[in-house]
Design a protein around this motif. Sequence first.
Motif, PDB file in Angstrom:
ATOM      1  N   HIS A   1       0.802  -1.215   0.000  1.00 26.57           N
ATOM      2  CA  HIS A   1       0.000   0.000   0.000  1.00 26.57           C
ATOM      3  C   HIS A   1       0.844   1.278   0.000  1.00 26.57           C
ATOM      4  O   HIS A   1       0.298   2.379   0.083  1.00 26.57           O
ATOM      5  CB  HIS A   1      -0.934   0.022   1.211  1.00 26.57           C
ATOM      6  CG  HIS A   1      -1.980  -1.042   1.175  1.00 26.57           C
ATOM      7  ND1 HIS A   1      -2.659  -1.459   2.315  1.00 26.57           N
ATOM      8  CD2 HIS A   1      -2.470  -1.780   0.148  1.00 26.57           C
ATOM      9  CE1 HIS A   1      -3.509  -2.407   1.991  1.00 26.57           C
ATOM     10  NE2 HIS A   1      -3.409  -2.623   0.680  1.00 26.57           N
TER      11      HIS A   1
ATOM     12  N   GLU B   1       0.136   3.895  -2.962  1.00 26.64           N
ATOM     13  CA  GLU B   1      -1.171   4.541  -2.841  1.00 26.64           C
ATOM     14  C   GLU B   1      -1.192   5.482  -1.640  1.00 26.64           C
ATOM     15  O   GLU B   1      -1.798   6.559  -1.697  1.00 26.64           O
ATOM     16  CB  GLU B   1      -2.264   3.483  -2.716  1.00 26.64           C
ATOM     17  CG  GLU B   1      -3.673   4.055  -2.811  1.00 26.64           C
ATOM     18  CD  GLU B   1      -4.746   2.990  -2.799  1.00 26.64           C
ATOM     19  OE1 GLU B   1      -5.930   3.363  -2.715  1.00 26.64           O
ATOM     20  OE2 GLU B   1      -4.404   1.790  -2.854  1.00 26.64           O
TER      21      GLU B   1
ATOM     22  N   SER C   1       0.621   8.727  -2.579  1.00 28.73           N
ATOM     23  CA  SER C   1      -0.226   9.544  -3.455  1.00 28.73           C
ATOM     24  C   SER C   1      -1.268  10.305  -2.652  1.00 28.73           C
ATOM     25  O   SER C   1      -1.539  11.488  -2.898  1.00 28.73           O
ATOM     26  CB  SER C   1      -0.904   8.670  -4.510  1.00 28.73           C
ATOM     27  OG  SER C   1       0.053   8.094  -5.382  1.00 28.73           O
TER      28      SER C   1
END
Length: 351
Positions: A261, A264, A267
């Motif tokens: 993860h 992500e 981001s």
Amino acid sequence: MDTQIEQDTRNTQGTQRTHTLDELDLAIVHGLQIQPRVPWVRLGEVLEVDAVTVARRWERMVRAGVAWVDGYLSPGHDEGVYAQIEIDMDGRLSEDTIGRLARDPQVLSLKQTSGGRDLLAIVGAADLDGLARLTGDRVSQLPGVRAVRSHVITAAPFEGASWRLRSLTRRQRAALTVERPSLPAESLRPLDRQIALALGIDGRMPLTELAAAVGASAATVRRRLHVLTGTGRLSLRCALARPLTGFPVSVVYFGSVPAQHLDETVSALRTLPGLRMCSITAGAHNLVLDIWLPTLSEVHTTEALLNSRLAHLDLRITERAVVLRTVKHVGRVLDRRGHSVGSAPLNYWDA
């Protein structure tokens, strides 16, 4: 380098008055955050101010130590090894030890913090063995140091060079924004490191002076600057003393997120307005966030926001530390007001 620091310190001692910045000062800083080496004529055109006025205002801020431009090899693109290191002292912080760490060319940043460590530093070395020698043979042997823990940085997807004030209009920002060319990666040259070292002292050093400082032609230096900035190897940043940014509180959050993860999570973190640096590390915490906040009361509300917004990615903030004092910031030595009093730029390759 000690001489430069000592001279600048003498120049600022006894000058404890508060420096206030007006809208034009902040606009100049914002413009230099977007394009740190923009010519004064161009910046003056965008701000609709005479270039001489812009240059004079900037020189005043530099002399006061409230703003500066410097350069450094980016931890996310450099060929060296970077690490976050935690330093525990033996119950008393030695100003001599702190000063020696601040002047050390392998120390990029240094903070005195609350929580489970006394000092937190970002350091650079040529390789893992060099990092081991730095932490084991040098830092750990300084007076008063009881323990040193290292967390190797595997990526730095967000750093302070991307942070911006909000002083310019959309039109002004667009006028100063220059698309960075997409250039293929290539190995760093000795000249590239010398350029980074010189710009660590003055990121706006004129091209002719920079060429003289590194012993190369102006055309060669211009070409290497184009490559270094185009590949992201060299970060140029315009910094403003933190008390003047509207974000006087700095907090470091240590977190963990499952490896699948990480991308992500990074981001999602980019939308945080006060995020100054995000480091992915190989250690007990695989995520270290440096966030600037307007007030101390937001330390826990920001943590709650992170936990709730990123709960689906299993982010856990495992510890947080308030920065009590920033001693060195990306090669810039600071006084207790956060003002620049000298420079000791990163230079691990000559260690």
